[in-house]
Design an enzyme around this catalytic site. Structure first.
Site, PDB file in Angstrom:
ATOM      1  N   LYS A  67       0.825  -1.252  -0.261  1.00  0.00           N
ATOM      2  CA  LYS A  67      -0.044   0.029   0.070  1.00  0.00           C
ATOM      3  C   LYS A  67       0.806   1.393  -0.028  1.00  0.00           C
ATOM      4  O   LYS A  67       0.325   2.261  -0.063  1.00  0.00           O
ATOM      5  CB  LYS A  67      -1.056   0.032   1.088  1.00  0.00           C
ATOM      6  CG  LYS A  67      -2.039  -1.217   1.025  1.00  0.00           C
ATOM      7  CD  LYS A  67      -2.923  -0.964   2.464  1.00  0.00           C
ATOM      8  CE  LYS A  67      -3.809  -2.202   2.325  1.00  0.00           C
ATOM      9  NZ  LYS A  67      -4.857  -2.209   3.504  1.00  0.00           N
ATOM     10  N   HIS A 131     -10.186 -24.328  -0.034  1.00  0.00           N
ATOM     11  CA  HIS A 131      -9.185 -24.711   0.321  1.00  0.00           C
ATOM     12  C   HIS A 131      -9.182 -26.216  -0.195  1.00  0.00           C
ATOM     13  O   HIS A 131     -10.064 -26.656  -1.037  1.00  0.00           O
ATOM     14  CB  HIS A 131      -8.912 -25.101   2.098  1.00  0.00           C
ATOM     15  CG  HIS A 131      -8.450 -24.171   2.777  1.00  0.00           C
ATOM     16  ND1 HIS A 131      -7.094 -23.497   2.517  1.00  0.00           N
ATOM     17  CD2 HIS A 131      -8.877 -23.313   3.705  1.00  0.00           C
ATOM     18  CE1 HIS A 131      -6.953 -22.446   3.365  1.00  0.00           C
ATOM     19  NE2 HIS A 131      -8.131 -22.340   4.107  1.00  0.00           N
ATOM     20  N   ASP A 161      -3.897 -29.041  -3.785  1.00  0.00           N
ATOM     21  CA  ASP A 161      -2.981 -27.951  -3.615  1.00  0.00           C
ATOM     22  C   ASP A 161      -1.502 -28.051  -4.475  1.00  0.00           C
ATOM     23  O   ASP A 161      -1.211 -27.282  -5.239  1.00  0.00           O
ATOM     24  CB  ASP A 161      -2.468 -27.629  -2.201  1.00  0.00           C
ATOM     25  CG  ASP A 161      -3.736 -26.843  -1.467  1.00  0.00           C
ATOM     26  OD1 ASP A 161      -4.677 -26.439  -1.783  1.00  0.00           O
ATOM     27  OD2 ASP A 161      -3.497 -26.762  -0.064  1.00  0.00           O
TER      28      ASP A 161
END
Length: 366
Positions: A67, A131, A161
């Site tokens: 940011k 997930h 994954d």
């Protein structure tokens, strides 16, 4: 030599699971992977894995605040000299940061922009959290895993994954890199875990279409439905894995069990007799310990193997002889795969978050 990807520069935005795993694979093979850690934001699960995560091995780390305009300038400078970018945020996050594909490909036209998500960049679930267990459920892979009278059993988070996610992102990144090196044209690689996991089930879909697979769990050739492709408990409560699919391997199995020539044995090729055949195998394996049976079957073609724990696997004779595991900085871990005859990869150490910030800034001229 420093691995087949020596000279390839990768920028990876820190995350969890499949994205870092992809970065690890590239680093293992020699790529210079710079991980961008978010300064002061390593709590919760990220912090629990954090600096001790082996998925970060071989990388360098710079800590930045995405940011902060000054730090965003550092990101853009990294991208200007990068070959591959890896990010695993939800769709739209990178665009809101001003780091989307349009902006960065304009900055670096040959950039391979790798995006790792569970659901993909499009579709009704694209913006939803998820997930591994949900991704493999949606593709049918979880529903096909396990025994018919039990709940489906997820294989850790390896199937979705890492198998369906990180490996496919790495393949996509390297393939796009070959194209970029040949043409100077970069592109976006949209790697979704649901896509990759679905591809992993391709053979099973072919068997379904051919009538060689039933759309039920635990009744088929490779899902513990067949008694000669299953796991058996031994006298000591430990287990052996049996995969004697072919006739010659099945014959070696019967020989080791002392069942060769037993005319009372149920027929292996008749699924109606599989339950009775499994009972005979169960009784036989229960008569000795796991290690006693391994002494019988080791080195034979019976396709029998002991079911090691994770730690036992690191001490296995074959794994030790081949060097499947290696110790780096006091941590035993899997070595690099695959292996290369001319440009072997290597396992590097795990960096602390921000460990190389000054070094990387200096390289960029900051």
């Amino acid at each position: 030599m420093g691995g087949p990807l020596q000279g390839v520069r990768v920028v990876e935005f820190a995350g969890l699971g499949p994205g870092p795993f992809c970065g690890m694979l590239l680093a293992d093979l020699g790529a210079d992977v710079v991980r961008i850690d978010r300064r002061g934001a390593r709590g919760g699960l990220v912090g629990a894995l954090g600096a001790t995560s082996l998925l970060d091995r071989g990388k360098r780390s710079i800590a930045l605040d995405l940011k902060d305009e000054g730090d965003l300038a550092v990101v853009r400078a990294l991208v200007e000299r990068a070959d591959v970018l890896l990010e695993g945020f939800r769709p739209g996050v990178m665009e809101r940061l001003g780091l989307g594909p349009d902006e960065l490909l304009a900055l670096r036209p040959s950039l391979v922009y790798g995006r790792m998500t569970g659901w993909g960049q499009t579709g009704p679930l694209a913006s939803s959290a998820g997930h591994d267990i949900g991704y493999i459920a949606l593709t049918g892979a979880l529903g096909a895993s396990g025994r018919p009278d039990e709940r489906p059993a997820p294989p850790l988070n390896l199937l979705g994954d890492f198998g369906g996610g990180g490996v496919f992102l790495a393949l996509g990144a390297v393939a796009a890199l070959v194209h970029a090196r040949a043409t100077g044209e970069g592109q976006v690689v949209d790697a979704a875990i649901v896509d990759g996991t679905a591809v992993l089930t391709t053979m099973i879909h072919g068997m379904l279409d051919a009538g060689a697979w039933r759309d039920r769990r635990g009744v088929n050739l490779l899902d513990t439905g067949a008694p000669f492709y299953d796991v058996y408990r031994c006298a000591d409560g430990r287990f052996l894995a049996v995969g004697a699919l072919e006739e010659q391997f099945y014959a070696a199995l019967l020989d080791g069990l002392g069942l060769a020539g037993d005319e009372s044995l149920p027929a292996r090729d008749d699924p109606r007799q599989w339950a009775a055949l499994r009972d005979r195998f169960t009784e036989a394996f229960a008569s000795r310990s796991r290690d006693e049976w391994w002494a019988v079957f080791a080195g034979t073609d019976a396709c029998v193997a002991p079911v090691w724990s994770l730690l036992e696997a690191t001490r296995d004779e074959h794994n030790r002889e081949r060097g499947v595991f290696v110790e780096v900085d006091g941590v035993v871990q899997p070595d690099v795969a695959p292996r290369f005859s001319v440009t072997p990869g290597s396992v590097g150490g795990v960096p602390r978050p921000g460990q190389h910030s000054d070094e990387i800034r200096a390289e960029l001229g900051f």
